[in-house]
Motif scaffolding. Sequence first.
Motif, PDB file in Angstrom:
ATOM      1  N   ASP A 122       0.855  -1.187   0.000  1.00  0.00           N
ATOM      2  CA  ASP A 122       0.000   0.000   0.000  1.00  0.00           C
ATOM      3  C   ASP A 122       0.889   1.235   0.000  1.00  0.00           C
ATOM      4  N   ASP A 123       1.004   1.879  -1.158  1.00  0.00           N
ATOM      5  CA  ASP A 123       1.800   3.089  -1.309  1.00  0.00           C
ATOM      6  C   ASP A 123       3.203   2.910  -0.719  1.00  0.00           C
ATOM      7  N   ASP A 125       7.067   2.930   0.328  1.00  0.00           N
ATOM      8  CA  ASP A 125       8.166   3.884   0.335  1.00  0.00           C
ATOM      9  C   ASP A 125       9.478   3.104   0.417  1.00  0.00           C
ATOM     10  N   TRP A 207       1.543  -3.605  -6.304  1.00  0.00           N
ATOM     11  CA  TRP A 207       1.227  -2.175  -6.260  1.00  0.00           C
ATOM     12  C   TRP A 207       1.233  -1.626  -7.676  1.00  0.00           C
ATOM     13  N   GLN A 213       3.715   9.686 -11.366  1.00  0.00           N
ATOM     14  CA  GLN A 213       4.997   9.595 -10.675  1.00  0.00           C
ATOM     15  C   GLN A 213       6.133   9.118 -11.586  1.00  0.00           C
TER      16      GLN A 213
END
Length: 251
Positions: A122-123, A125, A207, A213
């Motif tokens: 989930d998103d 990083d 994902w 982006q």
Amino acid sequence: MSNSARAMKTYNWIKGLAVMLAMSCAPAHASGEAVRIFAAASLQGPLDVAASEFHQDSVISYGGSGTLARQISLGAPADIVILANETWANWLVTGAGVPGPPRAILSNRLVLIVPAGGPVLDDPDLDVLRQVIGDGRLAMGQHTAVPAGIYAQAWLTHIGAWDALRPHLAETENVRAALALVARKEVPLGIVYASDARASAQVVVAWTIPADQHPPILYHGLALTPVGAAFLDHLAARIALFEDAGFVALP
């Protein structure tokens, strides 16, 4: 000379002229020759089907867009080349003298994949990516030549992960090779196109990377011969076939 002899002479002259005109109007390829197609590796599958529906046989050479562009610039014989990056397509026109302009025909999505049964993210990083990679590597196309790798680098840079993860990359000569590394569980994570992920039951999408982006993903076609131009028109009429395989139609 008799009237019948004159008539026969005129008939033979007209017949010869008709043959010459027919030959002058013939396409660059004889009807029995195969259309020579150079195409980005990610197109494999739907492009095979589209080619089988064309009115001439075809021979398709798949590879990384950068590699294909360089081969064309060095004189590799082809009727059409389809690349997954506008920069390489423009380079062929401006740097290699290939007739242009490039024709945008398709788009795609960039996704993170893991072996089947792996985690959904989930998103993610940098910390999440490090956790998934562990002691392994992140598979992606070579970032200076393969379009999927160029887009992947842009995304990793966008989220501030490029410098940290660069030593942990497994860079490949085309995007399908990156897919294969994940499918064989040789690496725990990869960045490929959504259409690639659909092509293998051994991977799942962890994902879908937001389109804003990274640079726009655009496939461009360049026709090098008349039969190549005809094949490019044929592809434009079969976009639904590519959509079914996970590609994105252009507006």
